[in-house]
Write an enzyme that holds these catalytic residues in place. Sequence first.
Site, short mmCIF file in Angstrom:
data_model
loop_
_atom_site.label_atom_id
_atom_site.label_comp_id
_atom_site.label_asym_id
_atom_site.label_seq_id
_atom_site.Cartn_x
_atom_site.Cartn_y
_atom_site.Cartn_z
CE LYS A 35 -0.40 -0.18 5.03
NZ LYS A 35 -1.23 -0.69 6.14
CE1 TYR A 256 14.89 31.30 5.97
CE2 TYR A 256 14.93 28.94 5.49
CZ TYR A 256 14.84 30.25 5.05
OH TYR A 256 14.72 30.52 3.73
C1 LIG Z 1 -0.51 -1.76 6.67
C2 LIG Z 1 -1.10 -3.04 7.08
C3 LIG Z 1 -0.28 -4.12 7.37
C4 LIG Z 1 1.23 -4.05 7.39
O1 LIG Z 1 1.66 -3.43 8.57
P1 LIG Z 1 3.21 -3.30 8.92
O2 LIG Z 1 3.23 -2.73 10.28
O3 LIG Z 1 3.79 -2.35 7.92
O4 LIG Z 1 3.79 -4.63 8.81
C5 LIG Z 1 -0.90 -5.33 7.67
N1 LIG Z 1 -2.24 -5.44 7.70
C6 LIG Z 1 -3.05 -4.40 7.46
C7 LIG Z 1 -4.52 -4.58 7.53
C8 LIG Z 1 -2.52 -3.16 7.15
O5 LIG Z 1 -3.33 -2.13 6.91
#
Ligand SMILES: *Cc1c(COP(=O)(O)O)cnc(C)c1O
Length: 368
Positions: A35, A256
């Site tokens: 994702k 800054y």
């Molecule tokens: C993002 C996600 C994961 C992966 O999580 P990590 O902490 O990056 O391993 C697994 N299951 C779901 C439902 C997620 O949304």
Amino acid sequence: MPRPIQATIHTAALRHNLARAHAAAPDAKLWAVVKANAYGHGIERAFDGLRAADGFALLDLAEAQRVRDLGWRGPVLLLEGAFEPRDLELCSRLGLWHTVHCAQQIDWLAAHKTNNGHRVFLKMNSGMNRLGFAPASYRAAFTRLNALPQVEEISLMTHFSDADVTKGIAAQLAVFNDTTRDLPGERSLSNSAATLRHSANPDLKTDWTRPGITLYGSAPDFPEHTDAHWDLQPTMTLATKLIAVQAISTGATVGYGSSFTAPAPMTIGVAACGYADGYPRHCGTGTPILVGGMRTRLVGRVSMDMVTVDLTPVVAAGVPAGIGTEVTCWGRASNGTVLPIDEVAQAAGTVGYELMCALAQRVPTVVD
Ligand SMILES: *Cc1c(COP(=O)(O)O)cnc(C)c1O
């Protein structure tokens, strides 16, 4: 000449980290979570390093299409399922497996016309209180789904809120196991932290793990454990070069807001990377950074296009530092030294996830 900044995605490191995640739960199939454009790496860029996965999990339909466009014919799972009824048409067309986390999604499926049986992951809210059916309504949801001609197979799923910390998974796991005890179907429970930390838990039966951050070389439970502890390798290097050097005297300030004052005569390097590249503006004086592969620190505030670094220890160590010298914001320097993204994230009060996801569009990115 373009600005010297560049990100590199390391295919061999992705492959290595995937193998580590697999080894942690060797009997389970593995969803590579891609994702958010493969956590900022780019789905197309990360694909080769992750193709040994059993499937790809994500939540954006356009990203699912991109995975199919890469020629992947294996499983693809939508982690949040359909957002509106017509999303199910794409699921049918592309053969996407999808999460069902609420009653509306069952209604949509019941009204969906298709000849292709859908594979669904029925999600339980076992205590995180984000997505999923409450335990009390889970079995009714299962029964309803099971009666739909549109549904070919149901898997059981939940997500842990505290797999990375002391609280752990016990309470949620008990709720999930109690509710699903005699239900058929494959189970998917473990994110990265649960996969690495809890796979030996005899109550945790997971047919499909769902690691994300581990694949990208970041420790899910930093700072308790580091990437090195879990034998993970950085998959993203953000590198740039020095574009200026300043010799400043005691009492002079940098950047800054004059937030840094030199306590003694110092050499300051200016590197071509700023918050418009995705380097967090919240990183202050002391944030680690590599110059010529040697560890030093940021001084002063992060600007839009530049950071200022302390070259004094670098010069003292005899490491040449001038215009054109390599600066590694995170990842691996050309001399092999690693600066974990987790350390930079910590200095900004955040997690490695956020830094990799925020790598800016304007940063030219290559794959090695
Ligand atoms: C993002 C996600 C994961 C992966 O999580 P990590 O902490 O990056 O391993 C697994 N299951 C779901 C439902 C997620 O949304």
